[in-house]
Design an enzyme around this catalytic site. Structure first.
Site, mmCIF file in Angstrom:
data_model
loop_
_atom_site.group_PDB
_atom_site.id
_atom_site.type_symbol
_atom_site.label_atom_id
_atom_site.label_comp_id
_atom_site.label_asym_id
_atom_site.label_seq_id
_atom_site.Cartn_x
_atom_site.Cartn_y
_atom_site.Cartn_z
ATOM 1 N N ASP A 133 -83.888 17.054 -26.952
ATOM 2 C CA ASP A 133 -83.627 18.211 -25.932
ATOM 3 C C ASP A 133 -82.435 19.302 -26.107
ATOM 4 O O ASP A 133 -81.541 19.161 -25.543
ATOM 5 C CB ASP A 133 -83.483 17.407 -24.545
ATOM 6 N N GLU A 182 -82.586 7.294 -28.458
ATOM 7 C CA GLU A 182 -83.866 7.225 -28.015
ATOM 8 C C GLU A 182 -84.946 7.121 -28.720
ATOM 9 O O GLU A 182 -85.845 7.972 -28.646
ATOM 10 C CB GLU A 182 -84.013 8.239 -26.867
ATOM 11 N N TYR A 230 -81.984 7.905 -16.131
ATOM 12 C CA TYR A 230 -81.685 9.009 -15.081
ATOM 13 C C TYR A 230 -82.505 8.794 -13.753
ATOM 14 O O TYR A 230 -83.194 9.414 -13.341
ATOM 15 C CB TYR A 230 -82.479 10.384 -15.694
ATOM 16 N N GLU A 254 -76.107 7.112 -20.697
ATOM 17 C CA GLU A 254 -76.448 8.488 -20.249
ATOM 18 C C GLU A 254 -76.944 8.427 -18.765
ATOM 19 O O GLU A 254 -77.774 7.629 -18.435
ATOM 20 C CB GLU A 254 -77.563 9.326 -20.858
HETATM 21 C C1 GCB Z 1 -81.904 11.998 -22.588
HETATM 22 C C2 GCB Z 1 -81.491 12.534 -23.930
HETATM 23 C C3 GCB Z 1 -80.728 13.802 -23.905
HETATM 24 C C4 GCB Z 1 -81.524 14.867 -23.149
HETATM 25 C C5 GCB Z 1 -81.535 14.218 -21.576
HETATM 26 C C6 GCB Z 1 -81.912 15.097 -20.527
HETATM 27 O O1 GCB Z 1 -82.324 10.908 -22.258
HETATM 28 O O2 GCB Z 1 -80.917 11.420 -24.481
HETATM 29 O O3 GCB Z 1 -80.896 14.463 -25.340
HETATM 30 O O4 GCB Z 1 -80.854 16.093 -23.021
HETATM 31 O O5 GCB Z 1 -82.045 12.818 -21.522
HETATM 32 O O6 GCB Z 1 -81.146 15.786 -19.764
HETATM 33 O O7 GCB Z 1 -83.103 14.893 -20.101
#
Ligand code: GCB
Length: 642
Positions: A194, A436, A489, A525
């Site tokens: 990403d 990941e 997330y 994250e």
């Molecule tokens: C993740 C990735 C990261 C992305 C992020 C997102 O899990 O490790 O590279 O930018 O999510 O914002 O989706």
């Protein structure tokens, strides 16, 4: 046609001659000179239907400026080339691009010893010619490479350097990608990670000299005992005469505090009584203390042959199944995932930007970050050493989908080069083997066992991690690491719009990782995209209020977890907004930054600042900055009842 096939086949021909020694950063000294080749280079993209035009027409033997059937651009080095022009075909180009420039080599360098050419990085693969002769090739971005060019140069005259650079990502590149062909015949690069696949000569290019007999590499490991510091050093050198190595440790005031004994062997242990230890930012009033390890190669008659000065910090790292200790004190990591990314220069090294970033990192009270998702420039790492910012150093493996043997070789190479580059940095406290990967596949077991063993074969002084995104019960990989890392997330990709679920989910998942593997756990994250200036109350997804509240719910979870003893770090995603590939899920890029892409704070930055400083005060007794809270009213006085 895939242009990489050609560059890689040529690449293989030079590989056996590729330099296998140390990759010490070029530093001037009494015996070494350094000249920068940064500046404005010529830049050419082959005609669209002739990807191999440069090879067919031997562009490495010509001045690119004089080509007539292609457009010649001026390209700043270092920078990514993608966003410099106004042409989307350059931004989205897939395959080879060509750079060249002229440079002067002083006559005084003739028979000076050796002359070396070093690139901080070229993304992704490259070949380099001097005066039309192939010098070296390198694959994998974000890592330095070098070669001796003594016999390629014309002394006292102008020389030509040419670089062919290929940004193509395939199933066996690190990271992986895929090339598709559109109906029009144009190639497009796709990838699952990403962030934008910036390319080009994105870090400094230097020419430097060493004597013929020279210091090739230095490896340092440090330990502490009470207030005594120990510096274990190993020097490798190339010499055809008998030499000795005099090693002196010099403090910030210029005093020699320890030195090698009269035998001056190329290895030894220096003992430093009452040492100034390297402490992380906020854990000590004087963080990031660096000594200089001065190494001198001496002839039998004690004449100086070569000299190199390596900054080092004295600190110890230890880890248990619940904690990480620096200088025998447990640390709690509070920081970010980041990117090398900014407007116009892409991933190109930019000194004003990196100093601004460190000012923001310290303003916000962070003590750590991860070099997600590739090694950062050496100049950026130098500042982490100097400011006492702890680094989780990640290799360029991100979103690996399929595990091939050919990929494993390159993945291991990237770690060899990364560890060779960063092994002496006090700031580097954990090696991250990947971000990941699809570790739910059984092939991940053998693959990561080998990757982690490889790291351990190169450095046993630091713990390892793999940043996981798969559910705890399905991974085949984290059994091999020392520290568990996971990304999740909540309130965004999971339960978007439902912040109330966050504390429960985060506590449950972090606890499950610890229970399964009995190792310390870091949340690497969490976060949510936020458009600066978008406000809603009650909070609503994408607004500044939503990002702030999403964070607070995580803070509640982290504080519960901290009482359980195994939770050692929280990293918000991301430090700043950054560019991604074009997709309908991203409005001008990924907006999960607490700072905008131009490095101004969102509401979340002020919010995070209050937490990180509160943690620093609670954990290390740090003094709060006096502008942390705005004046509102006099403190409320509570009158006792009469
Ligand atoms: C993740 C990735 C990261 C992305 C992020 C997102 O899990 O490790 O590279 O930018 O999510 O914002 O989706």
């Amino acid at each position: 046609m895939n242009t990489r096939f050609l560059i890689l086949s040529l690449f293989l021909q030079v590989k056996s001659e590729t330099y296998h020694g140390g990759i010490l950063y070029p530093r001037p000294s009494e015996t070494r000179q350094v000249v920068s080749l940064d500046g404005l280079w010529n830049f050419v993209i082959p005609q669209p239907n002739r990807p191999l035009q440069g090879f067919d027409e031997h562009w490495y033997k010509k001045n690119l400026k004089e080509l007539t059937d292609v457009e010649v651009h001026i390209m700043p080095v270092p920078s990514s080339y993608n966003d410099i022009t106004t042409n989307w075909k350059i931004r989205d180009h897939v395959g080879l691009v060509w750079y060249d420039r002229k440079f002067f080599v002083p006559k005084s360098w003739y028979q000076i010893g050796r002359v070396w050419l070093r690139f901080g990085s070229v993304s992704y693969a490259s070949q380099v010619w001097i005066n039309g002769r192939l010098v070296m090739g390198h694959e994998i971005g974000h890592l330095p490479f070098l070669a001796e060019v003594t016999d390629f140069l014309i002394y006292g005259k102008e020389n030509l350097i040419t670089v062919a650079c290929d940004n193509t990502l395939l199933a066996d590149t690190v990271p992986q990608g895929k090339v598709d062909t559109l109906e029009t015949g144009r190639l497009v690069q796709t990838y699952n990670f990403d962030f934008f696949n910036y390319a080009g000569i994105d870090r400094p290019v230097t020419l430097y000299t060493t004597p013929k007999n020279y210091i090739d590499d230095i490896t340092v490991a440090t330990e502490t005992d009470g207030d005594v510091g120990f510096v274990d050093y190993r020097i490798s050198y190339i010499s055809d005469v008998n030499v000795t190595c005099r090693v002196s440790l010099i403090d910030k005031k210029g005093n020699v505090v320890a030195k090698s004994d009269e035998r001056d062997e190329p290895y030894g242990i220096l003992e430093v009584p009452k040492a100034n230890f390297w402490w992380p930012y906020l854990m000590d009033p004087n963080p990031g203390y660096l000594y200089t390890l001065q190494v001198e190669l001496l002839s039998e008659h004690r004449d100086l042959i070569d000299k190199y000065s390596q900054p080092i910090g004295i600190r110890s790292i230890a880890w248990t199944n619940t904690s990480l200790l620096i200088n025998n004190r447990p640390v709690y990591l509070h920081g970010f995932g980041r990117h090398e990314d900014s407007d116009i220069r892409g991933k190109g090294l930019d000194l004003p930007l990196i100093i601004r970033d460190y000012n923001l990192i310290r303003w916000v009270g962070a003590n750590a970050y991860r070099t997600s998702h590739y090694p950062y420039a050496e100049e950026i790492m130098d500042l982490a050493d100097e400011f006492g910012i702890m680094i989780i150093d990640e290799c360029p493996s991100v979103d690996t989908e399929a595990f091939y043997d050919s990929l494993l070789i390159k993945h291991k190479n990237s770690l060899t080069e990364l560890i060779k580059r960063d092994k002496n940095r006090p700031s580097v406290i954990i090696w991250s083997a990947a971000n990941e990967p699809r570790t739910q596949y059984p092939q991940a077991l053998g693959y990561f066992k080998e990757v982690i063993n490889h790291i351990k074969s190169l450095d046993i002084t630091r713990p390892t991690t793999i940043v996981e995104a798969q559910p705890v019960n399905s991974v085949y990989s984290s059994q091999f690491v020392d520290i568990i890392s996971f990304n999740r997330y909540n309130g965004w990709y999971v339960n978007g719009g439902n912040l109330d679920v966050i504390p429960l989910s985060v506590v449950a998942e972090a606890t499950a990782w610890h229970e399964k593997f009995n190792k310390p756990v870091i949340m690497q994250e969490y976060g949510g995209d936020t458009l600066e200036g978008l406000h809603f109350t009650p909070d609503f997804i994408w607004s500044e209020e939503y990002q702030v509240n999403l964070m607070s719910k995580h803070f509640q979870a982290f504080d519960q977890l901290r009482t359980r003893g195994f939770f050692i770090g929280e990293f918000i995603w991301n430090f700043a907004d950054f560019k991604t590939a074009q997709t309908f899920t991203r409005v001008g890029g990924n907006k999960k930054g607490i700072f905008t892409r131009s490095r101004q704070p969102k509401a979340s930055a002020h919010h995070l600042r209050k937490r990180y400083w509160a943690l620093a005060t609670q954990l290390y007794n740090a003094t709060l900055p006096n502008d942390l809270y705005n004046y509102v009213a006099p403190p409320v006085v509570v009158h006792e009842e009469l």
